[in-house]
Design an enzyme around this catalytic site. Structure first.
Site, PDB file in Angstrom:
ATOM      1  N   CYS A  19      -6.388  -0.182   6.634  1.00 41.67           N
ATOM      2  CA  CYS A  19      -6.076   0.403   5.754  1.00 41.67           C
ATOM      3  C   CYS A  19      -7.267   1.523   5.139  1.00 41.67           C
ATOM      4  O   CYS A  19      -8.326   0.974   5.330  1.00 41.67           O
ATOM      5  CB  CYS A  19      -6.056  -0.604   4.482  1.00 41.67           C
ATOM      6  SG  CYS A  19      -5.721  -0.229   2.721  1.00 41.67           S
ATOM      7  N   CYS A  52       0.863  -1.018  -0.090  1.00 43.41           N
ATOM      8  CA  CYS A  52      -0.148  -0.046   0.032  1.00 43.41           C
ATOM      9  C   CYS A  52       0.916   1.230   0.215  1.00 43.41           C
ATOM     10  O   CYS A  52       1.864   1.140   0.533  1.00 43.41           O
ATOM     11  CB  CYS A  52      -0.944  -0.243   1.364  1.00 43.41           C
ATOM     12  SG  CYS A  52      -2.202   1.505   1.291  1.00 43.41           S
ATOM     13  N   HIS A  84      -2.000  -4.197   5.127  1.00 41.85           N
ATOM     14  CA  HIS A  84      -1.729  -3.816   6.663  1.00 41.85           C
ATOM     15  C   HIS A  84      -3.203  -3.095   7.369  1.00 41.85           C
ATOM     16  O   HIS A  84      -4.076  -3.375   6.781  1.00 41.85           O
ATOM     17  CB  HIS A  84      -0.962  -2.390   6.514  1.00 41.85           C
ATOM     18  CG  HIS A  84      -1.509  -1.381   6.053  1.00 41.85           C
ATOM     19  ND1 HIS A  84      -2.340  -0.293   6.712  1.00 41.85           N
ATOM     20  CD2 HIS A  84      -1.762  -0.785   4.551  1.00 41.85           C
ATOM     21  CE1 HIS A  84      -2.813   0.534   5.767  1.00 41.85           C
ATOM     22  NE2 HIS A  84      -2.449   0.296   4.564  1.00 41.85           N
ATOM     23  N   ARG A  96       2.803   4.888   6.392  1.00 39.06           N
ATOM     24  CA  ARG A  96       3.401   4.121   7.669  1.00 39.06           C
ATOM     25  C   ARG A  96       4.015   2.788   7.389  1.00 39.06           C
ATOM     26  O   ARG A  96       4.504   2.210   8.054  1.00 39.06           O
ATOM     27  CB  ARG A  96       2.183   3.915   8.757  1.00 39.06           C
ATOM     28  CG  ARG A  96       1.726   5.211   9.289  1.00 39.06           C
ATOM     29  CD  ARG A  96       0.217   4.825  10.062  1.00 39.06           C
ATOM     30  NE  ARG A  96      -0.700   4.287   9.086  1.00 39.06           N
ATOM     31  CZ  ARG A  96      -1.705   4.086   9.383  1.00 39.06           C
ATOM     32  NH1 ARG A  96      -2.148   4.147  10.687  1.00 39.06           N
ATOM     33  NH2 ARG A  96      -2.901   3.742   8.455  1.00 39.06           N
ATOM     34  N   ASP A 142       0.224   3.649   1.910  1.00 39.80           N
ATOM     35  CA  ASP A 142       0.269   4.042   3.329  1.00 39.80           C
ATOM     36  C   ASP A 142       1.740   4.956   3.681  1.00 39.80           C
ATOM     37  O   ASP A 142       2.832   4.043   3.541  1.00 39.80           O
ATOM     38  CB  ASP A 142      -0.468   3.086   4.131  1.00 39.80           C
ATOM     39  CG  ASP A 142      -0.718   3.717   5.382  1.00 39.80           C
ATOM     40  OD1 ASP A 142      -0.029   4.324   6.182  1.00 39.80           O
ATOM     41  OD2 ASP A 142      -1.915   3.811   5.735  1.00 39.80           O
TER      42      ASP A 142
END
Length: 780
Positions: free
Chosen positions: A676, A612, A673, A616, A614
């Site tokens: 999401c 992803c 993760h 993080r 993302d």
């Protein structure tokens, strides 16, 4: 074993006989004493020792000590000193202190041997010239011109013949089977007999029966005890160092140092009782033993047996050897003991002064005094290294940066304060402390300067890169004398958390500090946040802590509308990015540059990693991988559009094709993760973002799989279940691509699903049946 050990023992025997005779002559002992030590060293130390290849006997390194003892106490008293030294070695071995002897600096040992070599060479040179050696190396040097001026034709010629054979023998490959010392002595003996030269012969009349037992030495018992301890330690250290070196020469069992030390003690007990020289492990014989093919301790034992049999049966042959030839042999050995290769090896560690000071002390003053000088210098240099400090001061823009590296003790305080005076009043200062120790004097000097500088309007941001010495001193915590292990490098921290969030003094005032010297006071506590250290003797309670080193989580910081120590919004985005690149250039680039240079022209990743977008999720952190390992594709929701999707998506498909066909990866991993946002949008209403809503249509099969799994027992809430179902669905989507499916069926490609639980920082392996955490490797 014996088919290897018997030939090897014969080779060592041929080397040992001439060396034993020569060392006995150099020690001022009866010639037979050297042969006794060779027999005992081979049979006793060889049978009981901790090394299977080490060969023991009389050593040239002890010749000076023995010669001085013989002159002081007489030969029979020297035998008693040898016997008592053996008792000391047995006791040391019983208390298992052998490894402590290895704490002696090799520079001292090599310097001692070099000094002994010079002293032996100077004394034997006088014998080669037909004269007599003096009591000290200085006297030998002073008397040398007179010896050279006088004509000692027969003695000089015998010495020249012996040394010439020793030098040239190694250049005759066909004759290398015969040891050079043996060949030199035999050829010289035959030559001198045929030509009728007037030389002194070896006196071996009576053989072993001519030796007498030990007597108690008479004189100052303090000096006698010192002599016993000196012989025990020198012989023990030389034996243990040879034992350690022998481990590098063969692939058999490793040496037991305590057993070896005990065996050397027993051998010296026996040798002293029988009237022999002190025994120790000998490098020349051990090396010869290994090179001759020895496999077990039988080679050392048999070499002692051969010496015994040869002396008993052929003592008359040794009587033909001229003493001048033995002196030339010792002169040659003494020169070889000055191994400048050791000095070159020590140069990189800056220990050359120890080597030459020890050597000079042994030659000019005495063996014990030279060793003491070397040990003292080694200790002083070690203290200097332990107290080494580097202080670098430079101006970067409007800020000043100070980097202090090493052990900050009172010795380094003058240098530190002198460097700090260069900082102008009112300046913004970054102080990086990369310390492995800080004593109280250094802390008080540094802390006083910091308080004074801040009272003058300046700012000081302290970053401790190695251990929390300064922070612990401010808080009054105990400082452990042992050096702290290096902390994990903090490159993985978000920018906001690397802004010196815990400046110790400002934390005590309830403030957060960061690079540009702004600081905010939090009006409340982060949930669960704790101070790692309190200041001014008080430990902060977690319920009223004004700020913490790290916020409990990114979500915790988001609840406050800001990150700890960082202004809200993106005001610092560009400065943070530039500061990060500067930090990379300064700290990381020098380390990775050689690696990246090698892979600059070609990449060979082993995985296609689809995850992803993302912020993080950092693939290289959660997989502990580096440059060149992962070919990474990132998108919203770690989606892999199906091959038949409408409209088609060429971006992900192109990455898959390139990874599989060109890069020839063998694994494709899809990593989802927890929490999401893309999956949350599938469960609820999609945001008013047209492109995003169009992209999320590729996740509808994941939503359908989630609905079908609704009745299954699973951990977590609906969102996390959908996040995991999405990973499994993307693995199915990969199989819709014919290229991928064909390679999977052929066993040439593997598909793997991972799931990263952000809150727990835990990676799980996913498949259709299991949800398995990756096991941790625990130690201790």
């Amino acid at each position: 074993m014996l088919r290897h050990d018997v030939p090897a023992s014969l080779v060592v025997f041929l080397v040992a006989v001439p060396l034993s005779l020569g060392i006995a002559v150099a020690s001022g002992a009866p010639v037979a004493a050297g042969l006794v030590a060779a027999v005992v060293g081979g049979v006793v130390a060889g049978a009981l020792g901790g090394s299977v290849v080490q060969v023991s006997g009389p050593a040239a390194g002890l010749a000076l000590v023995v010669a001085e003892l013989v002159q002081t106490y007489g030969w029979r008293a020297t035998c008693m000193i040898t016997l008592m030294a053996g008792l000391v070695q047995v006791l040391l071995g019983a208390f298992r202190v052998a490894k402590a002897a290895l704490g002696v600096s090799p520079a001292v040992v090599h310097g001692m041997l070099a000094g002994v070599g010079v002293t032996i060479a100077l004394s034997q040179l006088h014998i080669v010239l037909g004269g007599k050696p003096q009591r000290s190396a200085l006297e030998n040097i002073v008397e040398l011109p007179a010896q050279i001026i006088h004509n000692h034709s027969h003695a000089v010629m015998a010495g020249v013949v012996t040394i010439g054979i020793l030098v040239g023998w190694a250049r005759l490959p066909r004759l290398r089977a015969i040891p050079a010392p043996l060949a030199a002595l035999l050829i010289t003996a035959v030559t001198t007999s045929v030509l009728g030269w007037d030389l002194t012969k070896v006196d071996l009349s009576g053989g072993f029966s001519s030796l007498q037992g030990p007597l108690l030495p008479q004189g100052d018992w303090h000096a006698i005890a010192s002599a016993v301890l000196l012989v025990a330690l020198l012989a023990g250290v030389e034996s243990l160092l040879t034992c350690v070196a022998s481990n590098r020469l063969h692939d058999g069992p490793r040496a037991d140092l305590d057993r070896e030390l005990t065996a050397q003690g027993v051998a010296n007990l026996v040798s002293g009782a029988l009237g022999g020289l002190p025994v120790s492990g000998v490098v020349v014989r051990t090396t010869t033993n290994v090179r001759a093919g020895a496999r077990s301790r039988w080679s050392a034992v048999l070499h002692g047996v051969w010496v015994l049999l040869f002396t008993a049966a052929f003592a008359w042959v040794m009587a033909l050897i001229p003493l001048e030839a033995l002196a030339a042999l010792l002169l040659f050995i003494g020169v070889q003991m000055v191994n400048l290769g050791h000095a070159r090896n020590l140069r990189g560690h800056r220990e050359v002064p120890i080597y030459f000071v020890t050597m000079g002390g042994v030659v000019l003053i005495g063996l014990a005094e030279g060793v003491a000088l070397g040990l003292g210098l080694a200790a002083l240099l070690a203290l200097r290294r332990l107290a080494w400090i580097s202080v670098l001061v430079r101006q970067v823009g409007e800020r000043w940066r100070i980097v202090v590296t090493g052990s900050l003790t009172f010795i380094g305080v003058p240098r530190l304060t002198e460097s700090l005076r260069a900082i102008p009043p009112g300046a913004a200062v970054e102080l990086d402390l990369n310390l492995d120790f800080m004593d109280n004097a250094a802390f008080e000097a540094l802390h006083a300067w910091r308080l004074e500088h801040e009272r003058g309007g300046g700012t000081v941001d302290i970053d401790e890169l190695h251990g929390e010495w300064y922070a612990a001193a401010v808080s009054g915590a105990r400082l452990f004398p042992a050096k702290t292990p290096p902390r994990h490098e903090r490159w993985w921290l978000p920018w906001a958390y690397r802004r010196r969030a815990l400046d110790p003094v400002r934390q005590a005032r309830g403030e957060c500090a960061y690079d540009d010297a702004h600081h905010n006071v939090h009006d409340g506590a982060h949930d669960g946040a704790r101070h790692d250290a309190a200041h001014d003797g008080a430990r902060a309670d977690s319920s009223d802590a004004p700020c913490a080193v790290l916020c409990q989580s990114a979500g915790d910081a988001a609840d406050h509308g800001e990150t700890c120590g960082a202004p809200s919004g993106g005001a610092r985005a560009v400065p943070d990015l530039l500061a990060g690149t500067r930090e990379f250039q300064r700290r990381t680039a020098p380390l990775v540059r050689p690696l990246l240079h090698r892979m600059a022209r070609r990449q060979t990743p082993s995985h296609l990693f689809i995850t992803c977008a993302d912020s993080r999720i950092v693939p290289n952190i959660i997989t502990a991988s580096g440059p060149g390992d992962l070919f990474t594709v990132r998108n919203i929701g770690n989606l892999v559009p199906r091959a038949s999707s409408v409209p088609p998506d060429d971006s992900v498909a192109a990455a898959i094709e390139y990874a599989v066909k060109v890069l020839e990866v063998r694994t494709i991993t899809v990593c989802g993760h927890s929490g999401c946002g893309a999956m949350a949008a599938l469960l609820g209403e999609s945001p008013e973002l047209p492109a995003l809503r169009s992209w999320l249509r590729h996740g509808r099969h994941s939503l359908a799989r989630f609905v079908a799994m609704e009745g299954a027992e699973d951990d977590g809430g609906p969102l996390d279940r959908l996040c995991r179902a999405n990973v499994i669905q993307q693995l199915d989507n990969l199989r819709t691509h014919p290229l991928v499916d064909g390679l999977v069926l052929a066993g040439k490609l593997e598909l793997t699903g991972l799931y990263f639980d952000i809150g727990a920082a835990r990676v799980h392996v996913l498949d259709r049946e299991r949800f398995t955490p990756v096991p941790e490797l625990r130690t201790g």
